[in-house]
Structures are given as C-alpha cells and as structure tokens.
Scaffold this motif. Structure first.
Motif, mmCIF file in Angstrom:
data_model
loop_
_atom_site.group_PDB
_atom_site.id
_atom_site.type_symbol
_atom_site.label_atom_id
_atom_site.label_comp_id
_atom_site.label_asym_id
_atom_site.label_seq_id
_atom_site.Cartn_x
_atom_site.Cartn_y
_atom_site.Cartn_z
ATOM 1 N N TYR A 351 -4.187 13.279 6.568
ATOM 2 C CA TYR A 351 -2.969 13.637 5.849
ATOM 3 C C TYR A 351 -2.369 14.941 6.376
ATOM 4 N N GLU A 386 -10.565 10.802 -1.222
ATOM 5 C CA GLU A 386 -9.905 9.492 -1.303
ATOM 6 C C GLU A 386 -9.910 8.963 -2.734
ATOM 7 N N ILE A 389 -7.095 11.061 -4.478
ATOM 8 C CA ILE A 389 -5.782 10.515 -4.133
ATOM 9 C C ILE A 389 -5.524 9.234 -4.937
ATOM 10 N N ARG A 404 -0.368 6.691 1.195
ATOM 11 C CA ARG A 404 -1.088 7.155 2.385
ATOM 12 C C ARG A 404 -0.180 7.102 3.617
ATOM 13 N N SER A 408 0.878 10.446 5.808
ATOM 14 C CA SER A 408 -0.027 10.335 6.942
ATOM 15 C C SER A 408 0.115 11.474 7.952
ATOM 16 N N VAL A 430 -2.756 2.552 8.558
ATOM 17 C CA VAL A 430 -2.255 2.323 7.195
ATOM 18 C C VAL A 430 -1.215 1.204 7.219
ATOM 19 N N SER A 454 -8.974 5.795 3.301
ATOM 20 C CA SER A 454 -8.843 6.084 4.732
ATOM 21 C C SER A 454 -9.920 7.063 5.160
ATOM 22 N N THR A 612 -8.591 2.678 7.917
ATOM 23 C CA THR A 612 -8.193 2.413 6.536
ATOM 24 C C THR A 612 -8.845 1.100 6.112
#
Lengths: 754, 159, 291
Positions: A351, A386, A389, A404, A408, A430, A454, A612
């Motif tokens: 990210y 993760e 998120i 995502r 990214s 993704v 991811s 991912t």
C-alpha cells in the motif's frame, strides 16, 4: 495473464521434467540420512528437559563406560567462539550464541536445548549412553510469551543483555528485549486524529515450525590431516562451512561440505545444529560420525518462527489508508534474532501509506531460537494489517478488493525503509483477483464466508557462482552451488538452455560441494532462480561470446560479423557459413580447447513479489471446525520459468499458510515443556484438509533480470493467515485476532464457552 | 546383541538378512540392506514417508519389526519400476511436477500404487482419503492428487 | 529403545507358556502403538510376543446366533473390507475405518486399540455401546467380561499377569436397533479424538419410542465412559431432537475432561454433547433401516 509483450521464449515458461526427477521417484536420490560411509559411528544428543536452568554439573563417566560408546562431548569440547555477528542469508547469527545453542554452556534456555553428545557403534547404544549422562540443574523460572518477557519484572534469559536501540545505544537496565527499532514518516498522531475511521486492535500469533519432512542429519569425518568433510542436509553448504569453521576455530579451507539432497527446509536449514558436534565426535574417535535428529528433536530444538504480538491503529480517510501506528513484538526464542524487522518492513508494502510509525521489538523467550521460515516475519504482519483493513472496509462499507486496488503500491512509492519500489506488480495482482472467476462467483449458504488478503516479500539477491562447461557432444554441464530444494536445477538449466538456445535436455545441472565451485550464498530469500539464474545467464552469454570468437577465426571474419541465432552461429557476410552449437562444440579441441563459461556475482535488482489471495470457508458452529472450500492465489511472478514448479511453490506456500491459520502452534505447558512435538499433535494439513489450490500467475517482468525473474517461493505464505481470518469473520460475524483459529478457539467463541 | 535370521521376499527377490528383534523394517531396509529409498520422517507412524507394501497392504515400515517379515512379501520404492521402465505413477509424478524436495515422494508413490492395485479408478475424494496418512510439506498436495488421477487414467487406457 | 527378544507363538498354549517365563512381556498385534512406545522408552519389555500367528486371535466371523466375533489381532482393514460385517455391524466399521490412516489400518487391530486403553481410543465407545464382551485367556482357562469393565486408567487395562485378550464378541443387533460412532478431530484424518461418542438405540414396536439405549463417550475421563444418565434420558422417550439433546446434556454432565494440547475442558464438555447427539441421529437412522 501477461501484462507486457512477452519475448518469444522457447524454453522459459514450459514445464519440462526436472533433471533430478528420475532418481527422486525411484528412491535412488541420496539424502543426508542415506549417507553411510564405512566405519560409521552414530551420534546421539542429550537434551534439556527444562525450559530454563543453570547447568551445575555434567557427569559423563557412566555413559563413557557403556557398551559400544566411543566418545562423549560437551560444550568444553567447543572452543570459545567470538562474540560477533555473522550474516546467513535472510538472517544473522552471533557466533558465541550459536555455539551455546549447539551445546549449552552454563545455562539451558529451552526444553530440548542440546547439552551433551555421544558417539557409539550403533544408534541404540548411542541413545542409551546419552540417557546415562547425568546433568545437575538449578531450575530457573521460564518466560514463554513475548509480552510476559517484555515486563520489567520478567525472569531474564541473560543478565548481561541490554536493549539495543537505533543509533547504537543500549538500555541501562538488562532486559529480554534484545532490540527496539522504529520506522516512521509523516505525522501519525495528527493523521489518526483526522481519519474518518480508526481500527484499533491487537493480534497474536504462536510459534510455528517449517515442518519439512526430512529431519536434520549430518555426517562428519575429521581426517588425520585435520581436514574435515561434512555431508549434510542444508540450504547453504557455504554457510555450513563458514559457521562450522568459526564454531570449531579451524581454517575455512580445511572444511569441505557436500550438500546431499535436501528434504525440505523453508528457511529452517540455513543454520547449523549438528555439524560441529559430529565433527568433534569424529575427531575424538577417528571415524566418521553421523547424527540424525528424530522428529521430536526437530520440533524442540531447531528453528521455528516467532510467536508475535502486534497492536495496530489504522486510520482511513476518504477511502485511503491515511495512517498506521503499530507496535510489533516478535519472539526470538532463546537468543536474539527474530524477523520483526522484516515484518515491519513488509507490512505496509502493498500500500501507499503517507503516515506511519512502526515500533519493532525483538524479544528473547525460553523457546528454541527461531530460524528463517518462508518470508520470515511477513505472515504475522500481514495477519494483523490485512485484518485491520478488512475490518475498516466492512465498517465503511467499502469493497475489500477495490479498496486494495485504489490504495495499491506501485513503482516509485517508498517502502517504510525509505527505498522506492521499482516496477512491481502489486496493482496487477489485485486487478487479476477482481477479474477472477472465483471473485465473480457467488458465495452462498449458511456459515460460509469469503476473505481476501494481500502480501509482499522482498526477495533477495546476494552472491552466486556457476560454471558451465561445453561437452564435445554439444551438451553442457552446469555446475552450481545453490542447493536444490524444489526444482532449481530445472529452473537454472532452463535459463541456460534459453540463453544458449539449445534443448533443455542438453543441459546437465550438478550441485557441487564447497571445494568444487566458488562461493554461493544460501538457498533462501527466493533468490536462486533469480540470482543464480543471473549468473547462469551470464555464463551462457560468455559461452556464446567464446563461440562467436572461434567462429570468427574459422571464418576469417570479424567477431562482430558473427551472429548467434537459434543456437547457431552465422556469418553475416557469407550465408553459407554456419555452425550449429553441436558442431562448434565438437570443434573445441581444435579451436582453442574447452569452452567454459562462468560467472560469479552479487545479484542486484531483485524484484519484490506481491500476492493477493481469495478464500472461501465453511464453519461448523457446533464443533468450530473450518473447512477450506475454495482457494485462489494470485501472484506476480515476474516471468514464470518452470510454470508447473511456479504453481507448485504457490500451492505449497498456501497450504503451509492454511495450516498456520487453522491448527499449527507450539503448545507449551506452564513449565515450558513443548507438549506437541510430533506430527500427530503438531497438525500440518493432510490431503483431506485442503482443496485444489487455484493459481493465477501474473507476469510483470522484473527489470533487474534479463528474463524478468522474480522470486516466487516465499510470498505465497504471506496472505493466507489473514485471508482465512477474514473469511471466517465473513462466515460467522466473529473476528479472530489470535492464531491458530483452531476448532477450540472457534467453538469456544461461537458458543461463549469460556 | 543376538541377531535373528529372517527370510523374506523383497521386491521380487528372496532375501535373507540378520537383524536385532528391536530393529524396525525401515531401519533394516535402510541400514542393513542399503535400500534407502524408504524415508524416515517421524519414526512413529504419522507421516507415511516410510510406506512399503507388506503382503499386499501399504504399511508404515517404521511400525513393523523386521523380524515380523519372515516369509512375507515386501515391496519398497526400489521395486516399483518395471525393470528399467518407470511405473506410470513415477512417470506421471515427473510430468505433473508432483514433487518438490522429493523426500515424501517414495511414500506417496508406494501408497498410490497400493491404491491403484486395489482400486484402479479412484476419484479425487478417494485419492485424498487414501493418501491422508502421507504428509507433504512442499506441494500443497494439488499436483500429487492430480498425478495419481492421471496415472489411473493412463493405466486404464493401456489395459 | 532397549533390546528385547521376539517370540511368535503358534498356539494359545505356546503363548501362555512364554508369558509365564518371568520376563516382562509386550504383546504385538499391529504394533502401531506398542512399537512406538518401546522405541520412545515409554514402555519396556524383555520379550515381544507376536500374537498374529495364533489362529484364535486372527479369526473373524459372524456366528450362528448372528453375533460378531473378532480375533483380537485382526487388522482394522480386514474388518472393514468385509461386506457382510459392514452391512450388519456398521458401527464397528465407523471405528475400524477411523483408527489412524490407511497405513495404520492395515496393521492395527481393535484388540490392540482396546488393550492400549487410551481414553481417546476410537474403537471403545462404539464397542461399549454395542455391549461387546471380551474373551480373555490364560493358562488356567478363559473368562469373559463386558468391555466397560476392562479399563483401569489412561493406558491401563485389567489384564492380569499371564492373560491375553483373545476375542471381542459383539451380540447380534436386535430388531429396530442401530449403533453409530463418531469423533471430533481438528484435522480430517491422522488425529487423536478431542472427544468421541458411540450410541446404540432400539426402537419399540411403534417405531417411535426408544425401547433401549446405551451411550459411551471417550477422551473426557481417565477411561472411556458409559453414560447411564444419557440412556435414562432416552429410554421410553420419543426418538427426536429434544430427547437427543437431553441425552447430550447428560453426556456433557458426565464428562470430567482435562485440558491439554488436544482440547480444553469447556470444548470437550461441549463436544460430548454435540457428538452424543450426532451419534444418536446416526443410530436412529440405522435403527430405522433395520426395521
């Protein structure tokens, strides 16, 4: 899925039969425990029954008199090792601590810590004698959990250990916290305060083992001229040579290490346990000595990976990750060296995060010293971020994959260590997940749910050497020093065949011992197909150049006028003049002698790997059991060299992740005894526990490699823990923040039992 | 230690050996007879790496005493190939990349052969059930299960 | 692992003679428990008696009265591959096909599983529910006892010195009766039961009321446990979910489990209930098929 125009490869991207295959399906391949020289003696090791104790006295007199016993060894047989740090692939080791781990000095620091060793004529006699060694201990209170170990009043593993902090300073008070590092950018407090939504949660994981099926085994011969031969199961023969020479205080060049076939490692066979002990016993007896661990030894006393505690505050603003504040504490085991730094450095890499503050603590506890395990440090970090998120997306009613995608990372975005990503395939994985059949298929039915996550892993470069010798019949011997743990003979031979444009079957790869090939770093960090591949490419280009030079001489033309096309030499100025690779090979003797290409290098330009994953689960609310219904792993592999083995790496990593998520854990009682040191009670997935693992191979070539290779082996274990936790939340409405999400944990939570 | 004389049929040959009663079949195969294709992964019946076929049944050779094989018929991984021709299972394991490190491979091939000898046309669920006593840590089982099914198809096509 | 002698008696008398020679003896049938225990020094023996050559211990038959007689050393796979047994004694198959994996089942015997006396043994609750009797032999003759009286604690059975288990005898299933065994394990194979449960019910002539019942659970006490309170909750009641739930509660109440690496106390008590109910559902289905 290929994202750029792919060169017209002949061999790369296919799935030929591996060169070492036939011997591995017939039982002929020789692994470390299969090696049996004449006159072999068998070693056995006595291990500590206590998690933390002072060693008062070791009495080996009875044992030495037992039938068949030829020698006994304790730490006094190892010279005092230097208090300095040696790099080994993805991790590093302090030599003094390594020596104390191999045979305990004044203290035992975990259940299973090696204390003394015996060599005897049979393994039965060796084991009986080891049991007859009497050790007097003064018991000390153990500390087993990372957070307990961090408390000021915690029992200390080492009274002389002080916390190292950034800038080379150390704490005043002694502590089990070996180091504290911080990664920080932006203004986290302000960013969290201005976020639309903040997730504030703690996550915990337990110590888990790599679970390779082959136990460690090493045979050493200390010869009368003080040279030492070691035949062992290792991911790095050169590492074994270097560490053994320093632990034994003998010259590096006196040791020759022959890496036999290796039955799995996943990072766990990058360090040494048995080699110096076998060597010492061999010196004392004048005979070769083999020491093989049993399964209990492997669990108790090799290097699993850390249990962890991670506290995350995640702030979202306008659909973007605005801030992350994290405290990460990883168990190092008995000596410092957890992968918490790698955990911190990988956690946010998928990210673009403008404000972050990551505090990373490396903490010693009374458990075995951790070793590398597939993307060391990253899975636990991904388990935390993760899920955070996922929780934020659900609170804000945002699609978890679109979120995502829009957050990214990409080329130019900086990682937390300040290094900008080169060309990466984060977005592409993704987007491929969004486009997948799995994502587009509905998930229906009670107690079912879907999760995504991811993950990122760096991949390593480091040192590699290869030698490629052209045979008169046009085949090529490819001599390498990277131990082949799962198909790299094939992936390297394919790159050489592609470079030389000759049939794959004409390349004969051999893994050589440490006297027969220049230095190669460890098989780890997903580096071999990339870095040793780079050396192989250069060696191949070197052969092409030599062939062109010789053709030029034969044809009385300039070397610039010789083309190398489809494995044939052509004279640009005279189309009648051509030589195939085989013809040129046949003329070696008359044109200057053997043609040998070699390359030794430090590989730069390793390309990061992103993945991912999507998983569907069904939870039985009455028993707490979680079934994996469907699993799809999307990964940017750069360029798939051997397509089937690329898929195999992904599938294997996923299934290790499934085990970690659902059942695997080191189970200690309060006194610090490991209670599940068997394949029965350390529950790795069986065939019946997993479905087929679907793979979607995305290819964003790594610009740092002529064929675009990225390491593929490690990142597949990064997303599964969180993906499965997210799926279970989707199925049950309960968020499980502690691993393993075992039936016990689930049934207790869903039925409010405890 | 007094040794016992044992006569057995091993991979189609009459074999005599001396062993201690406490030695497992696995140990005798590996240490006394030099057949190191059967592997020790756990030595307590929980990984299947030492699988052999004993009198028609696949068993863990670590959980058999070698002395028990007096008069028995034993097939190990070294006896699976037909002369210098690989058994279809062996060939398909190679073609399908159904091995990575290879340490569990002999056990999987022996166990799979025992299955196909008994049930030539298993489905995926049956293959997974049959092989649940064989641990593999590298492959995630995907390509192993597919390989066994493919070998089954190929062997059927030949019949 | 200490050294031992290996003896393979051909008759019961040879076995009894060998067992009275003063040496510490371990009996070997499938060996999947005993060989590992000896190797890991959890057990010591001067001699290992391989009982697989004694005809009585390898016999497997459905007797004239419709009962099942299982030689103590008959491998599980031999039992579950027998179609007639599978049809008439499905709860025996439930257990025989769950003990270990394929490699174990080719060797391991129900007799061995019973003698090993693990509180979590996957054959025992099933055999208890089916009113199994054990035939025990020694130099001085044979005796029989109900299987539930055989266990003395974790790993301990009530065999006296010089005795061996010859046979397991399961009575013929009564009309309108059915038995079922199930267990819970964290994986789907290769695991020790966290809890297991066996149940047998017999329906009355009306096909609705439970005329007779027996429930046994495992891994919740030092020995496999008969749950009389569960039977009481069933007998005379309609065979429905409400009745089964009451029996399940009785199992949970009877369970006195420990916490270990395989499960917690709360989890095991809860599973005792769940698995009892599931065993009863399975038993009911079979009872209806048997009507």
């Amino acid at each position: 899925m290929t994202t750029v125009e792919r060169p017209d490869y002949k061999i790369i991207g296919t799935s030929p039969i591996r060169p070492d295959g036939a011997e591995k399906v017939t039982g002929a391949a020789r692994y470390a425990a299969d090696f049996k020289p004449a006159g072999l003696l068998y070693g056995a090791i006595l291990r500590s029954p206590h998690a933390h104790a002072r060693v008062i006295k070791i009495d080996t007199s009875e044992a030495a008199k037992m039938p068949g016993v030829m020698a006994v060894a304790t730490h006094t047989d190892l010279p005092a090792a230097a208090d300095k740090v040696e790099a080994i692939g993805e991790s590093a080791v302090n030599l003094k601590e390594l020596s104390s781990n191999i045979l305990a000095h004044d203290k035992v620091l975990y259940h299973g810590h090696a204390v003394a060793a015996v060599a005897a004529r049979s393994h039965f006699e060796a084991e009986a004698a080891a049991r007859a060694i009497k050790v007097e201990y003064e018991l000390l209170p153990p500390v087993l959990d990372v957070r307990d170990a961090m408390r000021e009043d915690a029992p200390l593993l080492d009274e002389n250990r002080h916390t190292k902090v950034m800038g080379g300073q150390t704490s005043d008070k002694p502590s089990n916290i070996a180091s504290h590092n911080r990664f920080e950018d932006g203004d986290v407090e302000k960013a969290l305060a201005e976020s639309d939504h903040v997730v504030d949660r703690e996550y915990r994981t337990r110590m888990v083992h790599q679970g390779y099926i082959e136990p460690h085994s090493s045979t050493a011969m200390w010869n009368s001229d003080d040279t030492i031969q070691i035949y062992t199961s290792t991911q790095g023969a050169f590492g074994v040579r270097s560490l053994t020479s320093q632990v034994l205080a003998v010259p590096l060049s006196s040791i020759r290490v022959t890496p036999l076939e290796i039955g799995g490692g996943f990072g766990g066979k990058t360090v040494i346990y048995l080699d110096p002990v076998a060597a010492v016993l061999s010196r004392k007896t004048g005979k070769p000595v083999k020491i093989s661990m049993n399964r209990t030894d492997v669990f108790e006393a090799t290097g699993p990976t850390s249990g962890s505690y991670i506290h995350i505050k995640l702030g979202i603003k306008d659909g973007k990750i605005h801030a992350v504040d994290a405290t990460m504490a990883y168990e190092a085991g008995a000596f410092p060296g957890s992968p918490v730094g790698a955990g911190a450095m990988t956690m946010l890499s998928p990210y673009d995060v403008p404000n972050f503050r990551l505090n990373a603590y490396d903490v010693v506890v009374n458990k075995p010293k951790v070793a590398a395990y597939r993307a060391p440090g990253a899975p636990a970090a991904a388990f935390a971020i993760e899920q955070a998120i996922d929780e934020a997306c659900k609170a804000l009613k945002l699609d978890v994959l679109n979120f995502r995608d829009s957050n990214s990372s990409r080329e130019g975005v900086k990682m937390v260590n300040g290094v900008a990503h080169p060309r990466i395939g984060a977005e592409e994985t993704v987007q491929a997940a969004l486009a997948s059949d799995h994502w587009k298929s509905p998930i229906e039915g009670p107690n079912r749910g879907r999760g995504v996550a991811s993950g990122f892993w760096f991949n390593a470069g480091m040192q590699s050497s290869v030698i490629a010798g052209v045979n008169p019949d046009g085949t090529v011997n490819l001599i390498e020093g990277s131990t082949d743990i799962g198909g790299t003979r094939a992936s390297l031979a394919m790159q050489l065949a592609e470079t030389l444009q000759i049939p794959f079957e004409d390349v004969r790869p051999v893994v050589a011992d440490t006297d027969s090939i220049p230095h190669n770093d460890v098989t780890g960090g997903s580096r071999v197909t990339f870095a040793t591949g780079l050396a192989t490419y250069e060696a191949g280009m070197n052969i092409r150049k030599q062939m062109a030079e010789r053709a030029a001489k034969l044809w009385n033309c300039s070397e610039d006028d010789v083309d190398y096309i489809d494995g044939e030499l052509h004279c640009k100025k005279d189309s009648t003049k051509t030589l195939t690779f085989k013809e040129m090979a046949a003329q070696q003797a008359r044109t200057g002698g053997p043609i040998t290409g070699s390359a030794s290098l430090v590989a730069r330009g390793a390309g990061g790997a992103f993945a991912t994953h999507i998983v569907d689960v069904e939870v039985d609310p009455e028993t707490g059991k979680v079934e994996i219904l469907r699993y799809t792993a999307v990964q940017d592999v750069g360029t798939a060299i051997h397509r089937a083995y690329v898929e195999g790496q992904i599938q294997g990593g996923v299934v290790q992740g499934i085990g970690w998520a659902l059942n695997e854990e080191y189970f200690y009682d309060e006194e610090g005894h490991l209670r599940n040191s068997s394949f029965l009670d350390y529950r790795m997935p069986t065939t019946l526990d997993v479905p087929y693992i679907e793979t979607i191979v995305v290819e964003v070539p790594n610009p740092g490699h002529p064929y675009g290779v990225r390491g593929v082996g490690e990142v597949p274990i990064v997303p599964p823990l969180a993906a499965i936790a997210n799926a279970i939340e989707d199925a049950t409405g309960h968020r499980f923040t502690e691993l393993p999400i075992s039936p016990r944990r689930v049934v207790e939570e869903l039925n409010q039992l405890s | 230690m007094r040794r016992t004389h044992v006569s057995t049929r091993l991979n189609g040959d009459n074999v005599d050996f001396l062993c201690e009663p406490r030695q497992s079949l696995l140990e005798v195969l590996r240490d006394n007879l030099g057949l190191t294709g059967s592997k020790e992964g756990c030595n307590n019946g929980n990984c299947g790496a030492c699988s052999v076929i004993l009198n028609g049944r696949v068993v863990n050779s670590c959980c058999v005493l070698a002395v028990e094989t007096e008069g028995a018929e034993v097939t190990t991984i070294e006896g699976i190939a037909e002369g210098d021709r690989l058994h279809p299972l062996q060939q398909v394991f190679l073609e399908e990349a159904a091995l990575q490190c290879g340490i569990c491979t002999p056990g999987f091939i022996v166990a799979s052969k025992a299955l196909l000898d008994k049930e030539p046309h298993p489905d995926e669920a049956r293959v997974r059930h049959w092989l649940a006593n064989n641990l593999c840590r590298c492959t995630g089982y995907d390509k192993i299960v597919r390989a066994v099914l493919k070998a089954s198809d190929q062997m059927e096509a030949k019949v | 692992m200490d050294a031992f002698e290996y003896v393979a008696p051909r008759t019961l008398d040879e076995a009894y003679a060998a067992m009275s020679n003063g040496k510490t003896t371990a009996l070997l049938a499938g060996g999947t428990d005993v060989i590992v225990q000896l190797r890991e020094n959890r057990r010591h023996a001067d001699q290992v008696l391989d009982v697989k050559h004694i005809p009585e211990l390898m016999a497997l038959k459905i007797t004239a009265d419709g009962g099942l007689s299982i030689g103590a050393a008959v491998p599980c796979a031999v039992i579950y591959e027998n179609a007639e047994i599978a049809a008439k004694f499905p709860a025996v198959i439930d257990s025989a096909s769950l003990i270990g994996g394929i490699q174990i089942q080719g060797r391991a015997s129900l007799g061995g599983n019973v003698c090993n006396a693990s509180p979590a043994a996957d054959s025992i609750p099933s055999l208890i529910a089916q009113d199994t009797r054990l035939v025990i032999g020694s130099k001085s003759g044979t005796r029989e006892l109900p299987i539930e009286e055989f266990f003395a604690g974790p790993g301990k059975n009530n065999l006296q010195p010089g005795e061996l288990l010859i046979q397991l005898k399961i009575p013929a299933p009564k009309p309108r009766s059915g038995a079922f065994f199930n267990r819970f394990i964290p994986r789907n194979e290769m695991d020790i039961a966290v809890v297991n449960a066996g149940a047998r019910i017999q329906l009355a002539d009306d096909g609705e009321t439970i005329a007779d019942a027996k429930v046994a659970i495992g891994a919740v006490a030092p020995t496999p446990l008969v749950v009389p309170a569960a039977a009481q909750a069933l007998i005379g009641k309609p065979a429905n979910e409400e009745t089964f739930a009451a029996a399940g509660e009785a199992s949970a109440a009877a369970a006195t489990p420990i916490a270990d690496m395989r499960g917690s106390v709360a989890q095991r008590k809860h599973l005792a209930k769940v698995l009892t109910v599931r065993a009863l559902r399975g038993a009911l289905e079979r009872a209806k098929e048997n009507s």
